[in-house]
Design a protein around this motif. Structure first.
Motif, PDB file in Angstrom:
ATOM      1  N   GLU A   1      14.851  21.324  -1.306  1.00  0.00           N
ATOM      2  CA  GLU A   1      13.799  20.440  -2.194  1.00  0.00           C
ATOM      3  C   GLU A   1      12.727  20.961  -0.674  1.00  0.00           C
ATOM      4  OE1 GLU A   1      14.774  17.181  -2.830  1.00  0.00           O
ATOM      5  OE2 GLU A   1      15.354  17.047  -4.908  1.00  0.00           O
ATOM      6  N   ALA A   2      13.376  20.705   0.462  1.00  0.00           N
ATOM      7  CA  ALA A   2      12.292  20.562   1.744  1.00  0.00           C
ATOM      8  C   ALA A   2      11.705  22.069   1.890  1.00  0.00           C
ATOM      9  CB  ALA A   2      13.096  20.660   3.271  1.00  0.00           C
ATOM     10  N   PHE A   3      12.686  23.371   2.169  1.00  0.00           N
ATOM     11  CA  PHE A   3      12.193  24.420   1.669  1.00  0.00           C
ATOM     12  C   PHE A   3      10.783  24.597   0.522  1.00  0.00           C
ATOM     13  CE2 PHE A   3      16.948  25.934   3.208  1.00  0.00           C
ATOM     14  CZ  PHE A   3      16.114  25.380   4.902  1.00  0.00           C
ATOM     15  N   HIS A   4      11.643  24.065  -0.445  1.00  0.00           N
ATOM     16  CA  HIS A   4      10.264  24.140  -1.639  1.00  0.00           C
ATOM     17  C   HIS A   4       9.224  23.921  -1.314  1.00  0.00           C
ATOM     18  CE1 HIS A   4      12.484  26.700  -4.646  1.00  0.00           C
ATOM     19  NE2 HIS A   4      13.344  26.124  -4.487  1.00  0.00           N
ATOM     20  N   GLY A   5       9.074  22.940  -0.845  1.00  0.00           N
ATOM     21  CA  GLY A   5       7.692  21.524  -0.339  1.00  0.00           C
ATOM     22  C   GLY A   5       7.248  22.660   1.382  1.00  0.00           C
ATOM     23  N   GLY A   6       7.931  23.044   1.732  1.00  0.00           N
ATOM     24  CA  GLY A   6       6.848  23.683   2.552  1.00  0.00           C
ATOM     25  C   GLY A   6       7.401  23.902   4.117  1.00  0.00           C
ATOM     26  N   TRP A   7       8.901  23.776   4.281  1.00  0.00           N
ATOM     27  CA  TRP A   7       9.108  23.377   5.538  1.00  0.00           C
ATOM     28  C   TRP A   7      10.446  24.534   5.767  1.00  0.00           C
ATOM     29  CZ3 TRP A   7       8.080  18.782   3.179  1.00  0.00           C
ATOM     30  CH2 TRP A   7       8.101  17.800   4.022  1.00  0.00           C
ATOM     31  N   ASN A   8      10.512  25.197   7.074  1.00  0.00           N
ATOM     32  CA  ASN A   8      11.528  25.828   7.301  1.00  0.00           C
ATOM     33  C   ASN A   8      12.399  26.186   8.842  1.00  0.00           C
ATOM     34  OD1 ASN A   8       9.904  26.608   9.380  1.00  0.00           O
ATOM     35  ND2 ASN A   8       9.374  28.620   9.274  1.00  0.00           N
ATOM     36  N   ARG A   9      11.749  24.536   9.285  1.00  0.00           N
ATOM     37  CA  ARG A   9      12.762  23.951  10.484  1.00  0.00           C
ATOM     38  C   ARG A   9      13.619  23.134  10.538  1.00  0.00           C
ATOM     39  NH1 ARG A   9       9.626  24.035  15.796  1.00  0.00           N
ATOM     40  NH2 ARG A   9       8.358  22.821  14.613  1.00  0.00           N
ATOM     41  N   VAL A  10      14.550  23.049  10.292  1.00  0.00           N
ATOM     42  CA  VAL A  10      15.569  22.122  10.178  1.00  0.00           C
ATOM     43  C   VAL A  10      16.587  21.208  11.163  1.00  0.00           C
ATOM     44  CG1 VAL A  10      17.772  21.517   8.643  1.00  0.00           C
ATOM     45  CG2 VAL A  10      15.347  22.238   7.608  1.00  0.00           C
ATOM     46  N   LYS A  11      16.124  20.655  11.960  1.00  0.00           N
ATOM     47  CA  LYS A  11      17.289  19.692  12.477  1.00  0.00           C
ATOM     48  C   LYS A  11      18.367  19.144  12.225  1.00  0.00           C
ATOM     49  CE  LYS A  11      13.590  18.948  16.066  1.00  0.00           C
ATOM     50  NZ  LYS A  11      13.701  17.958  17.092  1.00  0.00           N
ATOM     51  N   LEU A  12      20.293  19.533  12.425  1.00  0.00           N
ATOM     52  CA  LEU A  12      21.326  19.244  11.668  1.00  0.00           C
ATOM     53  C   LEU A  12      21.730  18.255  13.171  1.00  0.00           C
ATOM     54  CD1 LEU A  12      23.124  22.210   9.118  1.00  0.00           C
ATOM     55  CD2 LEU A  12      21.198  19.975   8.547  1.00  0.00           C
ATOM     56  N   TYR A  13      22.545  17.337  12.824  1.00  0.00           N
ATOM     57  CA  TYR A  13      23.104  16.155  13.842  1.00  0.00           C
ATOM     58  C   TYR A  13      24.405  15.909  13.310  1.00  0.00           C
ATOM     59  CZ  TYR A  13      18.451  15.432  16.519  1.00  0.00           C
ATOM     60  OH  TYR A  13      17.372  15.945  16.744  1.00  0.00           O
ATOM     61  N   PHE A  14      25.498  16.499  14.788  1.00  0.00           N
ATOM     62  CA  PHE A  14      27.157  16.159  14.185  1.00  0.00           C
ATOM     63  C   PHE A  14      27.039  16.020  15.116  1.00  0.00           C
ATOM     64  CE2 PHE A  14      25.143  20.153  12.242  1.00  0.00           C
ATOM     65  CZ  PHE A  14      26.307  19.530  10.339  1.00  0.00           C
ATOM     66  N   MET A  15      28.869  15.137  15.105  1.00  0.00           N
ATOM     67  CA  MET A  15      29.757  14.268  16.242  1.00  0.00           C
ATOM     68  C   MET A  15      30.753  15.146  16.677  1.00  0.00           C
ATOM     69  SD  MET A  15      28.986  10.297  16.272  1.00  0.00           S
ATOM     70  CE  MET A  15      28.668   9.768  14.430  1.00  0.00           C
ATOM     71  N   LEU A  16      31.271  15.303  17.586  1.00  0.00           N
ATOM     72  CA  LEU A  16      32.539  16.078  18.075  1.00  0.00           C
ATOM     73  C   LEU A  16      33.526  15.041  18.228  1.00  0.00           C
ATOM     74  CD1 LEU A  16      31.806  19.720  18.625  1.00  0.00           C
ATOM     75  CD2 LEU A  16      32.634  18.896  16.932  1.00  0.00           C
ATOM     76  N   GLY A  17      34.923  15.241  18.006  1.00  0.00           N
ATOM     77  CA  GLY A  17      35.791  14.116  18.402  1.00  0.00           C
ATOM     78  C   GLY A  17      36.081  13.161  17.821  1.00  0.00           C
ATOM     79  N   LEU A  18      35.717  13.259  16.449  1.00  0.00           N
ATOM     80  CA  LEU A  18      36.215  11.151  15.472  1.00  0.00           C
ATOM     81  C   LEU A  18      37.305  11.752  15.149  1.00  0.00           C
ATOM     82  CD1 LEU A  18      32.879  12.884  13.165  1.00  0.00           C
ATOM     83  CD2 LEU A  18      33.149  10.456  14.799  1.00  0.00           C
ATOM     84  N   PRO A  19      37.666  10.352  15.232  1.00  0.00           N
ATOM     85  CA  PRO A  19      39.161  10.302  14.511  1.00  0.00           C
ATOM     86  C   PRO A  19      39.449  11.288  12.985  1.00  0.00           C
ATOM     87  CG  PRO A  19      37.789   8.195  14.713  1.00  0.00           C
ATOM     88  CD  PRO A  19      36.748   9.485  14.714  1.00  0.00           C
TER      89      PRO A  19
END
Length: 622
Positions: A396-414
C-alpha cells in the motif's frame, strides 16, 4: 538583569554557547526570595537532547504553577565546558537564574537511559554535592530521581536520597508540602526523608537493607525502619484530562532533536510485546479526550510559533479518536504552514492516506518495526504482526508513492535460531521485490530503498523476558555477521542496506538495567576514570568500563548471560509496577511455547493493572 554564570570569554570558547544561557521563550522567571522551594530539574545529557523530552516540559510547567515553587532547568555541560568548569572551579548552575545548583532545595533527575548514569555523577560533582547520599548534610539539596530507569533504581541507590516511582503528576504536591512543613517545624534532613518514605511512590534507599546469598543473588530486601513500606507501588494518573498539561512549552534557542509541539494523546499500550518495558510499566492504556487535545493543540502552537506538531504515544494507531484528531489537525493547521508528524502508527490504508496528505512522499521514508525476521520469532515476542500484514502495508505504501522503507529488528531474542536471523534479510528482500512486482515501471518513483537496522536485545525489568539470558558481545556480533552475509546473497542487494547497533554498549546497558547495588561501585569507579556521555559513540570507552568491573570485583556476566530461576528475587521486586510477577512468569512460559497472547482490547489477560481502576482493562466485563 540576570548576571550570567559564565563570562563572555568562556562562552565564546565553547561549542553552542546558547546551551548555557537560559532566558528562552516561555521560560518561567521568579523572584527567588518569594518562593519556599527551589527545584533544579536535570536531564543528564546535553541541552539538545534534554529539551526534546516531553516529560521534563510537563513537570517543569506543573511545578511552576505553584507560587511557592520555582523549578529551573539543568543539563549536562558538554565536555569542553566541563573541562573549563573544573579548571576554573565554576559551580554548576541552573539556566533560569544562573544560580549554583548546590543552593537549591531539590535536585531532580529524569533518568531515561542507562548510559546516562555517569552523567548523573558529573552533575553532582560539578555542583559540589557529595556523590553518596550518606555523606550529604542539611546544606545539600535533596537528590531525587524518576523516569523509566527508576523502575530498577538499585545501581544508583548509593547516589540518590530518594526515587519517585511512577508518573509525576500525583505525589509531588504532597512531597513539596511535606518539605515546607518539615522546614517550618525545624525538622532535619533525616526527618524529611523518613516522612517522605511513607508517601505513596517514594523510595528512600537508605531505609532498606539487602542481604545476599553465597551465589550473589538476593536473599532478602527489607525496610530497616518502622513504618517504612516493604513494597513501593507506582504512581499512576487515571484521568488524563484532569492533570496539568503543557500550554506554553519552553522554546529552545537551538535546533534540538525534537523541535516541535508534542501532543500526548494517551499513555500506556494494549499490545503486550514481551520485550517492551514501557508497554508494561505504563499499563493500563489511558486516553486523553478529543476536546482536550484540540484545545491544547491551539494553545501550544500559538504560544511557541512552532511549525510542526507531533502526536505522542507508544502506539498511536490504538487511540480511539485517531481519525478525528488527525483530520482536525489537517483541516485546522496544514494550510497555515504547520507540518503534522505521526510517529508510532501501524502502516495500514488509513495511516497511508493520512501520511500522503501531511508528508512530502519524495523526501520521506516509511518505518515498519517487524522486530523479528520469522513468524515463529514474532509469536515468541508477541508482536502481533504477520508477514501478510507487513507486506500488505508495504504494498500500500508503494502504491501511495513511497519508495523508501526502514525496517527495525532485534537480534539476540530468546529462542532465536539461525533461520530467525537470516529471516531478517529474507523479509527485507520480499519488501524490495514487492515494489518491482506491484508498481509498473512507468509509475515508479526511482529505485526502491530498503534499510534494515537491528538493535541487540536487552531483557529489561518488568517484562516477561526479565528471566532471559543475554548474548555476549561476541555472540551479538556473530549474529549480526550472519544477517549481513545473508543480505549479500539477496537478488536485490543493491536496493538493500543493513546496519546494527554497538554490541559492547548493549552488554553494558544490560548490566545497568538489571544490576543491583553492587554495580554502583562500578559506575563511580568508571566516572572517576573519566567516563561521561557514554551514549555518545565518540566518548564511550568499553575498556574503561571493563577495567572498572575488574577493579571493583564485579562480574558483568552475572547480570547478563547468567540463567535465572523463576523463584529468584530480582533487585526491583520491591516495586509494584502494576503487572504482577505471576503474570510476567506466565507470559515468559507462553513465549517459550511460541504462543500469542491477545491484546488488551481483545481479551483481559489478568496482568494486574486492573487494581488501578479505569483504563482499557476495565472495558472488559468478562
Amino acid at each position: 538583569m540576570r548576571k550570567l554564570a559564565l563570562s563572555d570569554e568562556i562562552l565564546l570558547s565553547v561549542q553552542q554557547p546558547a546551551r548555557y544561557l537560559g532566558n528562552e521563550m516561555n521560560v518561567v522567571m521568579k523572584d527567588s526570595s518569594l518562593v519556599d522551594i527551589r527545584y533544579a530539574f536535570c536531564f543528564p545529557d546535553v541541552y539538545e537532547i534534554g529539551m526534546s523530552h516531553l516529560g521534563m516540559q510537563i513537570l517543569y510547567a506543573m511545578f511552576n504553577k505553584r507560587e511557592d515553587v520555582w523549578c529551573e532547568r539543568l543539563f549536562s555541560p558538554w565536555t569542553d565546558l566541563d573541562k573549563v568548569m573544573r579548571e576554573q572551579h565554576i559551580p554548576l548552575f541552573a539556566l533560569e537564574s544562573q544560580d549554583p545548583v548546590k543552593n537549591f532545595d531539590f535536585l531532580g533527575f529524569t533518568i531515561q537511559y542507562e548510559m546516562c548514569y555517569t552523567n548523573i555523577l558529573q552533575v553532582l560533582d560539578l555542583s559540589g554535592i557529595p556523590l553518596h547520599a550518606a555523606d550529604r548534610t542539611g546544606e545539600d539539596p535533596i537528590v531525587i530521581g524518576g523516569g523509566p530507569c527508576a523502575y530498577n533504581p538499585e545501581p544508583l541507590a548509593t547516589f540518590f536520597d530518594m526515587f519517585y516511582i511512577g508518573e509525576g503528576e500525583t505525589q509531588y504536591d504532597a512531597l513539596f508540602d511535606l518539605y515546607k512543613e518539615n522546614k517550618k517545624n525545624g525538622g532535619s534532613r533525616m526527618d524529611f526523608l523518613e516522612a517522605a518514605a511513607k508517601l505513596p511512590g517514594i523510595y528512600v534507599p537508605m531505609f532498606y537493607d539487602v542481604a545476599y546469598k553465597e551465589d550473589g543473588t538476593i536473599a532478602s530486601f527489607t525496610p530497616n525502619k518502622e513504618g517504612i513500606p516493604a513494597t513501593i507501588t507506582k504512581e499512576l494518573v487515571m484521568d488524563m484530562n484532569d492533570v496539568p498539561y503543557l500550554e506554553k512549552p519552553v522554546v529552545p534557542y537551538l535546533k534540538v532533536t525534537q523541535d516541535r509541539v508534542v501532543l500526548e494523546i494517551q499513555r500506556g499500550c494494549i499490545r503486550g510485546c514481551r520485550f517492551c518495558q514501557a508497554g508494561n510499566i505504563y499499563r493500563p492504556l489511558r486516553e486523553r479526550s478529543l476536546e482536550f487535545l484540540k484545545d491544547h493543540a491551539y494553545k501550544m502552537l500559538k504560544s511557541t510559533g512552532h511549525e510542526e506538531i507531533s502526536l505522542s504515544s507508544l502506539s498511536s494507531s490504538d487511540y480511539t479518536h485517531l481519525k478525528e484528531i488527525v483530520n482536525f489537525l489537517i483541516e485546522e493547521f496544514q494550510g497555515k504552514g504547520v507540518n503534522i508528524s505521526l510517529p508510532s502508527l501501524r502502516i495500514d490504508a488509513f495511516s497511508l492516506d493520512v501520511m500522503s496528505k501531511v508528508q512530502d512522499i519524495k523526501k520521506s521514508s516509511l518505518t515498519f518495526a517487524p522486530e523479528a525476521g520469522t513468524q515463529r520469532m514474532r509469536d515468541v515476542i508477541n508482536k502481533g504482526l504477520t508477514e501478510e500484514i507487513i507486506l500488505k502495508g508495504a504494498a500500500e505504501a508503494f502504491h501511495g508513492g513511497w519508495n523508501r522503507v526502514k525496517l527495525y529488528f532485534m537480534l539476540g531474542l530468546p529462542t532465536e535460531t539461525r533461520e530467525d536471523m537470516e529471516g531478517i534479510a529474507l523479509l527485507s528482500e520480499k519488501v524490495a521485490e514487492l515494489y518491482y512486482d506491484e508498481i509498473p515501471k512507468e509509475q515508479r518513483n526511482g529505485k526502491v530503498q530498503v534499510v534494515a537496522s537491528s538493535s541487540f536485545f536487552v531483557p529489561k525489568p518488568f517484562t516477561p523476558f526479565q528471566w532471559a539470558q543475554m548474548c555476549t558481545k561476541e555472540e551479538f556480533l556473530e549474529r549480526a555477521y550472519i544477517v549481513k552475509d545473508k543480505f549479500k546473497e539477496m537478488l536485490n542487494r543493491k536496493s538493500l542496506k543493513y546496519n546494527y547497533h554497538e554490541a559492547d554498549l548493549t552488554v553494558l546497558e544490560g548490566v545497568l538495567a538489571r544490576g543491583d547495588r553492587k554495580v554502583a561501585s562500578v559506575v563511580e569507579e568508571v566516572y572517576k576514570n573519566g567516563a561521561m556521555f557514554d551514549s555518545w559513540g565518540e566518548y564511550f570507552n568499553n575498556d574503561t568500563w571493563m577495567q572498572a568491573f575488574e577493579t571493583c570485583g564485579v562480574d558483568p556476566d552475572f547480570y547478563t548471560v547468567r540463567e535465572r530461576s523463576l523463584d529468584e528475587i530480582f533487585p526491583w521486586d520491591f516495586i509494584d509496577a502494576g503487572v504482577t510477577k505471576e503474570f510476567l512468569k506466565r507470559e515468559w512460559l507462553t513465549a517459550l511455547g511460541e504462543k500469542v497472547t491477545p491484546n488488551c482490547r481483545q481479551q483481559c489477560s489478568g496482568c494486574g493493572a486492573r487494581k488501578f481502576g479505569g483504563g482499557v482493562c476495565f472495558e472488559d466485563k468478562n
